[in-house]
Design an enzyme around this catalytic site. Sequence first.
Site, mmCIF file in Angstrom:
data_model
loop_
_atom_site.group_PDB
_atom_site.id
_atom_site.type_symbol
_atom_site.label_atom_id
_atom_site.label_comp_id
_atom_site.label_asym_id
_atom_site.label_seq_id
_atom_site.Cartn_x
_atom_site.Cartn_y
_atom_site.Cartn_z
ATOM 1 N N ALA A 1 1.077 -1.202 0.152
ATOM 2 C CA ALA A 1 -0.190 -0.079 -0.064
ATOM 3 C C ALA A 1 1.005 1.358 -0.183
ATOM 4 O O ALA A 1 0.206 2.432 0.166
ATOM 5 C CB ALA A 1 -1.054 -0.051 1.251
ATOM 6 N N GLY B 1 2.091 2.971 -5.946
ATOM 7 C CA GLY B 1 1.411 2.494 -6.966
ATOM 8 C C GLY B 1 0.065 1.990 -6.691
ATOM 9 O O GLY B 1 -0.986 2.804 -6.095
ATOM 10 N N ARG C 1 6.715 -2.485 3.726
ATOM 11 C CA ARG C 1 7.737 -2.036 4.283
ATOM 12 C C ARG C 1 8.210 -0.785 4.661
ATOM 13 O O ARG C 1 8.757 -0.542 5.741
ATOM 14 C CB ARG C 1 9.134 -2.689 3.692
ATOM 15 C CG ARG C 1 9.125 -4.301 3.364
ATOM 16 C CD ARG C 1 10.174 -4.703 2.314
ATOM 17 N NE ARG C 1 9.738 -4.170 1.058
ATOM 18 C CZ ARG C 1 10.538 -4.328 0.034
ATOM 19 N NH1 ARG C 1 11.764 -5.110 -0.051
ATOM 20 N NH2 ARG C 1 10.234 -3.789 -1.070
ATOM 21 N N ARG C 2 7.568 0.291 4.025
ATOM 22 C CA ARG C 2 8.178 1.528 4.131
ATOM 23 C C ARG C 2 6.919 2.322 5.083
ATOM 24 O O ARG C 2 6.157 2.889 4.694
ATOM 25 C CB ARG C 2 8.321 2.470 2.811
ATOM 26 C CG ARG C 2 9.611 2.110 2.327
ATOM 27 C CD ARG C 2 9.589 2.447 0.478
ATOM 28 N NE ARG C 2 8.771 1.739 -0.221
ATOM 29 C CZ ARG C 2 8.496 1.852 -1.402
ATOM 30 N NH1 ARG C 2 9.382 3.017 -2.067
ATOM 31 N NH2 ARG C 2 7.689 1.445 -2.174
ATOM 32 N N TYR D 1 10.237 -13.051 -13.677
ATOM 33 C CA TYR D 1 8.922 -12.442 -13.244
ATOM 34 C C TYR D 1 7.920 -12.812 -13.725
ATOM 35 O O TYR D 1 6.821 -13.139 -13.433
ATOM 36 C CB TYR D 1 9.268 -11.161 -13.774
ATOM 37 C CG TYR D 1 8.076 -9.892 -13.489
ATOM 38 C CD1 TYR D 1 7.647 -9.699 -12.081
ATOM 39 C CD2 TYR D 1 7.283 -9.633 -14.493
ATOM 40 C CE1 TYR D 1 6.546 -9.128 -11.743
ATOM 41 C CE2 TYR D 1 5.989 -8.759 -14.032
ATOM 42 C CZ TYR D 1 5.682 -8.663 -12.910
ATOM 43 O OH TYR D 1 4.599 -7.694 -12.383
ATOM 44 N N PHE E 1 7.016 0.614 -10.425
ATOM 45 C CA PHE E 1 7.503 -0.736 -10.923
ATOM 46 C C PHE E 1 8.720 -0.823 -11.764
ATOM 47 O O PHE E 1 9.594 -1.566 -11.481
ATOM 48 C CB PHE E 1 6.402 -1.174 -11.587
ATOM 49 C CG PHE E 1 6.471 -2.656 -12.429
ATOM 50 C CD1 PHE E 1 6.270 -3.675 -11.407
ATOM 51 C CD2 PHE E 1 6.745 -2.678 -13.526
ATOM 52 C CE1 PHE E 1 6.692 -5.140 -11.930
ATOM 53 C CE2 PHE E 1 7.061 -4.022 -14.169
ATOM 54 C CZ PHE E 1 6.801 -5.389 -13.424
HETATM 55 P P1 NDP Z 1 5.211 -0.174 -7.168
HETATM 56 O O1 NDP Z 1 6.820 -0.747 -7.211
HETATM 57 O O2 NDP Z 1 4.735 0.899 -7.264
HETATM 58 O O3 NDP Z 1 4.588 -0.861 -5.779
HETATM 59 C C1 NDP Z 1 4.982 -2.227 -5.472
HETATM 60 C C2 NDP Z 1 4.394 -2.331 -3.907
HETATM 61 O O4 NDP Z 1 4.916 -3.801 -3.355
HETATM 62 C C3 NDP Z 1 5.067 -1.347 -2.962
HETATM 63 O O5 NDP Z 1 4.083 -0.933 -2.016
HETATM 64 C C4 NDP Z 1 6.075 -2.287 -2.122
HETATM 65 O O6 NDP Z 1 6.032 -1.684 -0.920
HETATM 66 C C5 NDP Z 1 5.466 -3.652 -2.231
HETATM 67 N N1 NDP Z 1 6.416 -4.542 -1.925
HETATM 68 C C6 NDP Z 1 7.635 -4.881 -2.655
HETATM 69 N N2 NDP Z 1 8.186 -5.847 -2.158
HETATM 70 C C7 NDP Z 1 7.607 -6.042 -0.672
HETATM 71 C C8 NDP Z 1 7.989 -6.896 0.312
HETATM 72 N N3 NDP Z 1 8.848 -7.719 0.429
HETATM 73 N N4 NDP Z 1 7.139 -7.002 1.259
HETATM 74 C C9 NDP Z 1 5.966 -5.921 1.267
HETATM 75 N N5 NDP Z 1 5.621 -5.390 0.308
HETATM 76 C C10 NDP Z 1 6.492 -5.291 -0.926
HETATM 77 O O7 NDP Z 1 4.474 -1.327 -8.433
HETATM 78 P P2 NDP Z 1 3.152 -1.457 -8.799
HETATM 79 O O8 NDP Z 1 2.010 -0.686 -7.883
HETATM 80 O O9 NDP Z 1 2.949 -1.427 -10.177
HETATM 81 O O10 NDP Z 1 3.002 -3.011 -8.327
HETATM 82 C C11 NDP Z 1 1.902 -3.540 -7.661
HETATM 83 C C12 NDP Z 1 1.729 -5.172 -8.056
HETATM 84 O O11 NDP Z 1 1.329 -4.768 -9.609
HETATM 85 C C13 NDP Z 1 3.039 -6.075 -8.015
HETATM 86 O O12 NDP Z 1 2.701 -7.137 -7.719
HETATM 87 C C14 NDP Z 1 3.299 -6.093 -9.661
HETATM 88 O O13 NDP Z 1 4.171 -6.963 -10.076
HETATM 89 C C15 NDP Z 1 2.193 -5.991 -10.239
HETATM 90 N N6 NDP Z 1 2.021 -5.357 -11.650
HETATM 91 C C16 NDP Z 1 2.498 -4.289 -11.983
HETATM 92 C C17 NDP Z 1 2.324 -3.653 -13.364
HETATM 93 C C18 NDP Z 1 2.907 -2.503 -13.793
HETATM 94 O O14 NDP Z 1 3.183 -2.230 -15.025
HETATM 95 N N7 NDP Z 1 3.269 -1.502 -12.860
HETATM 96 C C19 NDP Z 1 1.520 -4.591 -14.178
HETATM 97 C C20 NDP Z 1 1.346 -5.596 -13.905
HETATM 98 C C21 NDP Z 1 1.425 -6.110 -12.661
HETATM 99 P P3 NDP Z 1 7.464 -1.693 0.121
HETATM 100 O O15 NDP Z 1 8.709 -1.421 -0.700
HETATM 101 O O16 NDP Z 1 7.298 -0.410 0.627
HETATM 102 O O17 NDP Z 1 7.509 -2.640 0.956
HETATM 103 C C1 8X3 Z 2 4.366 -5.720 -15.153
HETATM 104 C C2 8X3 Z 2 3.837 -5.681 -16.966
HETATM 105 O O1 8X3 Z 2 4.410 -6.210 -19.026
HETATM 106 O O2 8X3 Z 2 5.993 -4.636 -17.742
HETATM 107 O O3 8X3 Z 2 3.747 -6.983 -14.631
HETATM 108 O O4 8X3 Z 2 6.019 -7.100 -17.441
HETATM 109 S S1 8X3 Z 2 5.203 -5.844 -17.920
#
Ligand code: NDP
Ligand code: 8X3
Length: 251
Positions: free
Chosen positions: A10, A13, A34-35, A151, A188
């Site tokens: 949370a 993103g 984590r943050r 991934y 991301f």
């Molecule tokens: P962000 O990097 O903006 O957010 C990722 C979130 O995941 C952060 O809040 C981070 O919190 C948390 N996170 C990562 N590692 C951990 C951990 N070890 N423990 C707890 N929390 C963790 O990326 P998105 O919002 O884009 O990503 C959200 C989800 O969507 C992911 O699963 C990603 O794979 C997926 N996704 C993203 C796409 C994209 O193109 N952006 C497309 C499809 C899927 P913190 O670091 O504070 O712990």
């Molecule tokens: C993130 C979408 O296409 O960048 O899950 O891998 S992509």
Amino acid sequence: MQSVIFITGATSGFGAATARKFAENGWKVVATGRRLERLQALQDEFGAETVHIAQMDLTDPDSIQNALTGLPEDFRPIKCLFNNGGLALGTLPVPNAKPEDWRIMAETNMMGLVHMTTAAVPMLKEAGKGASIINVGSVAGNYAYKGGNFYGASKAFVRQFTMNLRTDLADTDIRVTDLAPGMAKSEFTKVRTYGDDEANEKFYEGADPILPEDIAETVWWLANLPPHLNVNVLEMMATCQTPAGFNIRRR
Ligand code: NDP
Ligand code: 8X3
């Protein structure tokens, strides 16, 4: 009684936008990640009655259990679990991709999601009709692209785990969905490139990607569908993105 959504990831993103959407529309939100300073800012925005925060690392099963055990009475039971926290690390194809990155993705995207889900199911059962688990997969789990290696495989795992989970929970009211987005603007790509802001900007240059608010809207729709409906898989892309064609290496 207000409904409760438990969100992993949370702090940024999709997760942060979804927390805001639900908090603004009458749900109680459990925001984890984590943050801590980012979680604190979210709680400051809406107040502790609406947003409960718990610092939690998905790679640490004890911290997941502690976050659940520490839920105040008025943040129970959980009606929606948004299994969103996750990451991609690295863009290099095999054999140059790094096994250490793969380990972190496995522990977060796969085992973290599994531990989180298993620990939360009893509370979701308590919530009864309308309860849901929304797992964030990805188009990377459905289509291949260069450098997607681990991934993409971790997100294919999310899709199949979702289907198997749905089967395991067949005698409950809990719905389970694999929400699989394509290219979206968040942190991301910055995380994937180990903090490279320039690479991040370049990736989105000239494109109109999915926005975190689009995902929040979709999660809102899914969580509020009539209880007799289960969306098994929802794949979505920005209009500017299409699935790749096959690649042919010619002589
Ligand atoms: P962000 O990097 O903006 O957010 C990722 C979130 O995941 C952060 O809040 C981070 O919190 C948390 N996170 C990562 N590692 C951990 C951990 N070890 N423990 C707890 N929390 C963790 O990326 P998105 O919002 O884009 O990503 C959200 C989800 O969507 C992911 O699963 C990603 O794979 C997926 N996704 C993203 C796409 C994209 O193109 N952006 C497309 C499809 C899927 P913190 O670091 O504070 O712990
Ligand atoms: C993130 C979408 O296409 O960048 O899950 O891998 S992509």
